[in-house]
Motif scaffolding. Structure first.
Motif, PDB file in Angstrom:
ATOM      1  N   LEU A 171       0.834  -1.201   0.000  1.00  0.00           N
ATOM      2  CA  LEU A 171       0.000   0.000   0.000  1.00  0.00           C
ATOM      3  C   LEU A 171       0.873   1.257   0.000  1.00  0.00           C
ATOM      4  O   LEU A 171       0.592   2.228  -0.695  1.00  0.00           O
ATOM      5  N   TYR A 172       1.945   1.221   0.780  1.00  0.00           N
ATOM      6  CA  TYR A 172       2.875   2.349   0.799  1.00  0.00           C
ATOM      7  C   TYR A 172       3.502   2.565  -0.583  1.00  0.00           C
ATOM      8  O   TYR A 172       3.644   3.693  -1.048  1.00  0.00           O
ATOM      9  N   ASP A 173       3.917   1.474  -1.216  1.00  0.00           N
ATOM     10  CA  ASP A 173       4.545   1.578  -2.543  1.00  0.00           C
ATOM     11  C   ASP A 173       3.605   2.257  -3.533  1.00  0.00           C
ATOM     12  O   ASP A 173       4.018   3.111  -4.326  1.00  0.00           O
ATOM     13  N   ALA A 174       2.325   1.857  -3.492  1.00  0.00           N
ATOM     14  CA  ALA A 174       1.339   2.452  -4.400  1.00  0.00           C
ATOM     15  C   ALA A 174       1.147   3.938  -4.085  1.00  0.00           C
ATOM     16  O   ALA A 174       1.073   4.770  -4.992  1.00  0.00           O
ATOM     17  N   LEU A 175       1.097   4.281  -2.799  1.00  0.00           N
ATOM     18  CA  LEU A 175       0.927   5.686  -2.409  1.00  0.00           C
ATOM     19  C   LEU A 175       2.127   6.532  -2.831  1.00  0.00           C
ATOM     20  O   LEU A 175       1.974   7.660  -3.287  1.00  0.00           O
ATOM     21  N   MET A 176       3.328   5.981  -2.677  1.00  0.00           N
ATOM     22  CA  MET A 176       4.526   6.708  -3.079  1.00  0.00           C
ATOM     23  C   MET A 176       4.580   6.901  -4.589  1.00  0.00           C
ATOM     24  O   MET A 176       5.068   7.913  -5.079  1.00  0.00           O
ATOM     25  N   GLU A 177       4.053   5.928  -5.325  1.00  0.00           N
ATOM     26  CA  GLU A 177       3.976   6.059  -6.787  1.00  0.00           C
ATOM     27  C   GLU A 177       3.064   7.221  -7.163  1.00  0.00           C
ATOM     28  O   GLU A 177       3.340   7.976  -8.095  1.00  0.00           O
ATOM     29  N   MET A 178       1.968   7.376  -6.426  1.00  0.00           N
ATOM     30  CA  MET A 178       1.002   8.437  -6.735  1.00  0.00           C
ATOM     31  C   MET A 178       1.469   9.811  -6.249  1.00  0.00           C
ATOM     32  O   MET A 178       1.313  10.810  -6.954  1.00  0.00           O
ATOM     33  N   LEU A 179       2.030   9.851  -5.032  1.00  0.00           N
ATOM     34  CA  LEU A 179       2.295  11.128  -4.372  1.00  0.00           C
ATOM     35  C   LEU A 179       3.759  11.557  -4.386  1.00  0.00           C
ATOM     36  O   LEU A 179       4.048  12.744  -4.229  1.00  0.00           O
ATOM     37  N   GLY A 180       4.665  10.593  -4.578  1.00  0.00           N
ATOM     38  CA  GLY A 180       6.086  10.903  -4.408  1.00  0.00           C
ATOM     39  C   GLY A 180       6.453  10.771  -2.936  1.00  0.00           C
ATOM     40  O   GLY A 180       5.602  10.981  -2.056  1.00  0.00           O
ATOM     41  N   ASN A 181       7.698  10.433  -2.647  1.00  0.00           N
ATOM     42  CA  ASN A 181       8.119  10.164  -1.268  1.00  0.00           C
ATOM     43  C   ASN A 181       7.904  11.349  -0.336  1.00  0.00           C
ATOM     44  O   ASN A 181       7.359  11.205   0.770  1.00  0.00           O
ATOM     45  N   GLU A 182       8.322  12.550  -0.769  1.00  0.00           N
ATOM     46  CA  GLU A 182       8.253  13.724   0.096  1.00  0.00           C
ATOM     47  C   GLU A 182       6.814  14.099   0.430  1.00  0.00           C
ATOM     48  O   GLU A 182       6.463  14.335   1.588  1.00  0.00           O
ATOM     49  N   ASN A 183       5.964  14.139  -0.595  1.00  0.00           N
ATOM     50  CA  ASN A 183       4.556  14.488  -0.388  1.00  0.00           C
ATOM     51  C   ASN A 183       3.859  13.433   0.456  1.00  0.00           C
ATOM     52  O   ASN A 183       3.023  13.758   1.308  1.00  0.00           O
ATOM     53  N   PHE A 184       4.203  12.173   0.224  1.00  0.00           N
ATOM     54  CA  PHE A 184       3.615  11.080   1.006  1.00  0.00           C
ATOM     55  C   PHE A 184       3.917  11.258   2.498  1.00  0.00           C
ATOM     56  O   PHE A 184       3.029  11.160   3.344  1.00  0.00           O
ATOM     57  N   LEU A 185       5.196  11.548   2.828  1.00  0.00           N
ATOM     58  CA  LEU A 185       5.590  11.730   4.221  1.00  0.00           C
ATOM     59  C   LEU A 185       4.887  12.936   4.848  1.00  0.00           C
ATOM     60  O   LEU A 185       4.474  12.894   6.010  1.00  0.00           O
ATOM     61  N   LYS A 186       4.741  14.020   4.063  1.00  0.00           N
ATOM     62  CA  LYS A 186       4.038  15.216   4.555  1.00  0.00           C
ATOM     63  C   LYS A 186       2.579  14.883   4.893  1.00  0.00           C
ATOM     64  O   LYS A 186       2.067  15.278   5.943  1.00  0.00           O
ATOM     65  N   GLN A 187       1.925  14.172   3.964  1.00  0.00           N
ATOM     66  CA  GLN A 187       0.510  13.829   4.174  1.00  0.00           C
ATOM     67  C   GLN A 187       0.366  12.905   5.382  1.00  0.00           C
ATOM     68  O   GLN A 187      -0.616  13.004   6.128  1.00  0.00           O
ATOM     69  N   GLN A 188       1.343  12.017   5.568  1.00  0.00           N
ATOM     70  CA  GLN A 188       1.294  11.111   6.716  1.00  0.00           C
ATOM     71  C   GLN A 188       1.478  11.881   8.023  1.00  0.00           C
ATOM     72  O   GLN A 188       0.769  11.624   9.003  1.00  0.00           O
ATOM     73  N   GLU A 189       2.404  12.836   8.036  1.00  0.00           N
ATOM     74  CA  GLU A 189       2.651  13.648   9.230  1.00  0.00           C
ATOM     75  C   GLU A 189       1.430  14.488   9.604  1.00  0.00           C
ATOM     76  O   GLU A 189       1.147  14.713  10.786  1.00  0.00           O
ATOM     77  N   ARG A 190       0.710  14.958   8.582  1.00  0.00           N
ATOM     78  CA  ARG A 190      -0.476  15.786   8.830  1.00  0.00           C
ATOM     79  C   ARG A 190      -1.708  14.964   9.218  1.00  0.00           C
ATOM     80  O   ARG A 190      -2.765  15.519   9.520  1.00  0.00           O
ATOM     81  N   GLY A 191      -1.570  13.650   9.169  1.00  0.00           N
ATOM     82  CA  GLY A 191      -2.685  12.786   9.525  1.00  0.00           C
ATOM     83  C   GLY A 191      -3.636  12.500   8.389  1.00  0.00           C
ATOM     84  O   GLY A 191      -4.706  11.911   8.597  1.00  0.00           O
ATOM     85  N   HIS A 192      -3.281  12.915   7.178  1.00  0.00           N
ATOM     86  CA  HIS A 192      -4.143  12.643   6.016  1.00  0.00           C
ATOM     87  C   HIS A 192      -3.999  11.207   5.512  1.00  0.00           C
ATOM     88  O   HIS A 192      -4.863  10.718   4.784  1.00  0.00           O
ATOM     89  N   ILE A 193      -2.906  10.561   5.881  1.00  0.00           N
ATOM     90  CA  ILE A 193      -2.717   9.149   5.574  1.00  0.00           C
ATOM     91  C   ILE A 193      -2.453   8.435   6.889  1.00  0.00           C
ATOM     92  O   ILE A 193      -1.554   8.803   7.639  1.00  0.00           O
ATOM     93  N   GLU A 194      -3.271   7.446   7.189  1.00  0.00           N
ATOM     94  CA  GLU A 194      -3.194   6.775   8.487  1.00  0.00           C
ATOM     95  C   GLU A 194      -3.110   5.271   8.313  1.00  0.00           C
ATOM     96  O   GLU A 194      -3.789   4.684   7.476  1.00  0.00           O
ATOM     97  N   VAL A 195      -2.264   4.648   9.126  1.00  0.00           N
ATOM     98  CA  VAL A 195      -2.202   3.194   9.202  1.00  0.00           C
ATOM     99  C   VAL A 195      -3.041   2.771  10.393  1.00  0.00           C
ATOM    100  O   VAL A 195      -2.790   3.217  11.517  1.00  0.00           O
ATOM    101  N   ALA A 196      -4.064   1.967  10.116  1.00  0.00           N
ATOM    102  CA  ALA A 196      -4.973   1.556  11.191  1.00  0.00           C
ATOM    103  C   ALA A 196      -5.013   0.032  11.268  1.00  0.00           C
ATOM    104  O   ALA A 196      -5.753  -0.611  10.527  1.00  0.00           O
ATOM    105  N   PRO A 197      -4.192  -0.573  12.145  1.00  0.00           N
ATOM    106  CA  PRO A 197      -4.216  -2.026  12.290  1.00  0.00           C
ATOM    107  C   PRO A 197      -5.633  -2.514  12.578  1.00  0.00           C
ATOM    108  O   PRO A 197      -6.369  -1.878  13.344  1.00  0.00           O
ATOM    109  N   LEU A 198      -5.999  -3.587  11.970  1.00  0.00           N
ATOM    110  CA  LEU A 198      -7.375  -4.083  12.085  1.00  0.00           C
ATOM    111  C   LEU A 198      -7.775  -4.298  13.543  1.00  0.00           C
ATOM    112  O   LEU A 198      -8.905  -4.005  13.938  1.00  0.00           O
ATOM    113  N   ALA A 199      -6.851  -4.775  14.347  1.00  0.00           N
ATOM    114  CA  ALA A 199      -7.156  -5.048  15.754  1.00  0.00           C
ATOM    115  C   ALA A 199      -7.459  -3.777  16.532  1.00  0.00           C
ATOM    116  O   ALA A 199      -8.109  -3.811  17.575  1.00  0.00           O
TER     117      ALA A 199
END
Length: 323
Positions: free
Chosen positions: A190-218
């Motif tokens: 999923l990360y690889d696909a997101l980095m393909e779409m957004l680029g590494n720098e933009n991906f990290l920015k969006q993750q820091e801002r909470g726009h991209i979240e990892v939510a373990p199923l548990a």
């Protein structure tokens, strides 16, 4: 021998059609037993009448792909030939050229097969989509592309990624780092696909801002996910209880895409797959769509398609002999 011609206006179309060292046309010639020659602005096809007819239909479909901006290769040609044999190539010509989004490298992302177009349309028109199919059919990649498009258009406030493998407490415990670091290896596709779409720098920015979240199923129990595009990957490895819990997290103005391959279930023996269960239980409910992709929709290396076919044949043989 029978001969027919087709007129091609632009030389660049002919170059794309024939491919490097004429590899695309050689594939077509070998499959249909015809001879294809280019003279001036005419492409001449000779052979048995039935085979020439198929070749012309294939060439028209390939030209339609070229006009959509596709770069032809072995996968495209073989896919078109399969459609021609099934008399379905006209459906390919009717496919829209709509681009889902532009990758960080400026590459337009769009469905490449009829099955993928059906999948994308289902995501556009439904709140919950179950995308079921073998490896390499673009289930996860296209879901991420749709999620990024929704985020860019401000249709949702965040993208939430989850995968059942993160629940394997013993494995996670042996991995170093905090929860985020433990979860990351499982969500790498999923990360690889997101980095393909957004680029590494933009991906990290969006993750820091909470726009991209990892939510373990548990860790999703008790949450209500509003204004979100939620992707559950490898859903074949959820239990029925986990799937029910996940689906009922849906909040207002949110979309859910559940992807999985029911031929690759890794659950312990005796445990029923939540994805297989959901396909049956949710059938016929409005705003929930199940899209089944097949080996024909594989867009990875041709060997992946061959491997999927081989395993399907093996499973069919097992069922036939009652093993």
């Amino acid at each position: 021998m029978y001969e027919e011609s087709i007129h091609i206006d632009r030389f660049d179309e002919t170059v794309s059609l024939f491919g490097s060292f004429d590899e695309n046309i050689k594939l077509l010639e070998n499959e249909l037993g015809v001879k294809v020659l280019y003279r001036g602005s005419e492409v001449k096809v000779t052979g048995a009448a039935q085979d020439v007819d198929k070749a012309l239909r294939a060439i028209n479909a390939l030209l339609a792909l070229i006009n959509r901006g596709e770069t032809l290769g072995e996968l495209n040609v073989n896919y078109v030939l399969n459609l021609v044999n099934e008399n379905k190539e006209d459906q390919l010509c009717k496919m829209t050229a709509d681009c889902i989004c532009i990758s960080s490298r400026g590459r337009p992302i769009r469905p490449k097969t009829l099955g993928q177009e059906k999948y994308v349309n289902a995501m556009k028109n439904n709140t919950i989509v179950l995308g079921v199919g073998p490896a390499g059919t673009g289930k996860t990649f296209l879901a991420v592309a749709m999620a990024v498009t929704a985020l860019r258009a401000k249709e949702v406030n965040r993208i939430i990624l989850t995968r059942p493998a993160v629940e394997a407490g013993e494995s996670l415990g042996f991995l170093p780092g905090d929860l985020q670091h433990k979860v990351d290896p499982y969500l790498r596709p999923l990360y690889d696909a997101l980095m393909e779409m957004l680029g590494n720098e933009n991906f990290l920015k969006q993750q820091e801002r909470g726009h991209i979240e990892v939510a373990p199923l548990a860790y999703m129990r008790g949450r209500t996910l509003d204004d979100s595009f939620i992707i559950l990957d490898e859903a074949q490895n959820t239990t029925a209880q986990q799937m029910k819990m996940f689906l009922t997290r849906l909040g207002f103005n949110s979309k859910m895409v559940v992807t999985g391959d029911i031929t690759q279930i890794d659950l312990p023996s005796g445990k029923k797959s939540g994805l297989k269960d959901a396909i049956k239980i949710l059938k016929g409910i409005e705003n929930i769509s199940t899209v089944r992709l097949s080996e024909k929709d594989v867009v990875r290396h041709k060997l992946v398609q061959d491997i999927v076919k081989a395993y399907e044949k093996n499973e069919e043989a097992k069922k036939k002999h009652g093993r």
